[in-house]
Design an enzyme around this catalytic site. Structure first.
Site, PDB file in Angstrom:
ATOM      1  N   CYS A  86       0.872  -1.178   0.000  1.00 53.16           N
ATOM      2  CA  CYS A  86       0.000   0.000   0.000  1.00 53.16           C
ATOM      3  C   CYS A  86       0.907   1.225   0.000  1.00 53.16           C
ATOM      4  CB  CYS A  86      -0.856  -0.037   1.271  1.00 53.16           C
ATOM      5  SG  CYS A  86      -1.885   1.411   1.521  1.00 53.16           S
ATOM      6  N   CYS A 197      -1.084   3.764  -6.519  1.00 50.63           N
ATOM      7  CA  CYS A 197      -1.946   3.126  -5.510  1.00 50.63           C
ATOM      8  C   CYS A 197      -2.172   1.707  -6.004  1.00 50.63           C
ATOM      9  CB  CYS A 197      -3.264   3.877  -5.402  1.00 50.63           C
ATOM     10  SG  CYS A 197      -4.550   2.998  -4.470  1.00 50.63           S
TER      11      CYS A 197
HETATM   12  N1  DGL Z   1      -3.890   0.519  -1.860  1.00 44.36           N
HETATM   13  C1  DGL Z   1      -3.603   1.755  -1.177  1.00 44.36           C
HETATM   14  C2  DGL Z   1      -2.366   2.426  -1.777  1.00 44.36           C
HETATM   15  O1  DGL Z   1      -1.600   1.822  -2.515  1.00 44.36           O
HETATM   16  C3  DGL Z   1      -4.628   2.829  -1.226  1.00 44.36           C
HETATM   17  C4  DGL Z   1      -5.986   2.716  -0.817  1.00 44.36           C
HETATM   18  C5  DGL Z   1      -6.305   3.456   0.438  1.00 44.36           C
HETATM   19  O2  DGL Z   1      -6.439   4.690   0.435  1.00 44.36           O
HETATM   20  O3  DGL Z   1      -6.475   2.761   1.394  1.00 44.36           O
HETATM   21  O4  DGL Z   1      -2.134   3.580  -1.497  1.00 44.36           O
END
Ligand code: DGL
Length: 276
Positions: A86, A197
């Site tokens: 993430c 993301c």
């Molecule tokens: N998957 C998360 C990232 O790569 C983002 C999603 C979120 O805001 O939780 O930033």
């Protein structure tokens, strides 16, 4: 911020050494997919903090608290390497987690500014990311380190991770959600777009259809997988035991199932609920 060190080796000594992977929700499955392709024999435990997604729109202290709980759980499960799948949790919390668990190896996922700069011929790059990552000092630093002399157009995509988290990964609902962000990318006239993301990987085809084939998309999942593979093979944790990938959700499991069906080798993986 707490200063108590949490590294108390709470791992069950009988737990099979594994790679822990986590995200605010389903997005990190795009990294798990790349990891499993690269390391099909490695045991992995994935936690999607679905009940607390999106991290990108929550207070920093709450994100850090969630990351600590998840890392504690993954350590108990035998994780030796933890992949923070993430971008938002990485930019907010990876240094904190490294301080709290000095014996674990953390690998973060950050917007691929460096590979984007290497690919761009026009020296014009866009980054789609969560509002938190967009505003982060870490993204500013990555741009300063790797893209001096480039135009880097950062597009905060408020609400987009939530749309994907709900399972909208194609069709008119997704097009409506993506269009305003992709319009901003098109207006910036870039030749390279960073998917900043991990959720956005699952809608890369639709982003490509809105931007046209001439815009290169940068997703760092396979580079992360290569890095983890090299750490894993040097960790002394590789065994002949039958590898199992376990997937846990702190909330709904519906979108996890939907997206696992898009991950080669993980189609049949069961998703279990986790209360932490
Ligand atoms: N998957 C998360 C990232 O790569 C983002 C999603 C979120 O805001 O939780 O930033």
């Amino acid at each position: 911020m707490k200063t108590t060190q949490l590294d108390q080796s709470t791992a069950d000594p009988n737990a099979q050494p594994c790679i822990g992977v986590f995200d605010s929700g389903v997005g990190g499955l795009s990294v798990l997919r790349a990891l499993h392709l690269r390391l099909p024999l490695a045991p992995m435990v994935y936690v999607g903090d679905v009940s607390h997604a999106p991290y990108g729109e929550r207070p920093v202290a709450q994100v850090l608290d969630r990351c600590e709980r998840i890392v504690g759980y993954l350590q108990e499960q035998g994780a030796r390497i933890i992949v923070v799948a993430c971008n938002t949790a990485t930019v907010l919390g990876i240094s904190h987690l490294r301080r709290q668990w000095p014996t674990l190896t953390f690998v973060g996922v950050e917007p691929g500014i460096k590979p984007a700069a290497a690919h761009s011929r026009t020296r014009r790059i866009a980054v789609m990311t969560t509002p938190t990552t967009a505003a982060s000092e870490r993204l500013r630093q990555l741009i300063a380190d790797h893209a001096v002399g480039f135009l880097v157009h950062v597009v905060p995509c408020h609400g987009l991770a939530t749309v994907i988290e709900r399972g909208t990964i194609r069709g008119p609902g997704l097009l409506d959600a993506l269009r305003p962000f992709c319009d901003r990318v098109r207006e910036a006239d870039v030749d390279t777009l960073v998917l900043g993301c991990t959720h956005y990987s699952f809608v890369a085809d639709t982003i490509r259809s809105l931007l046209g084939e001439e815009v290169n998309l940068i997703d760092t999942a396979s580079a992360i997988a290569a890095r983890v593979a090299s750490l894993w093979s040097g960790s002394g944790a590789v065994t002949d035991a039958v590898a199992v990938v376990r997937v846990r959700s702190t909330g709904s499991i519906d979108t996890m199932r939907l997206l696992l069906a898009l991950c080669p080798g993980l189609l049949e993986t069961a998703v279990e609920r986790l209360a932490i």
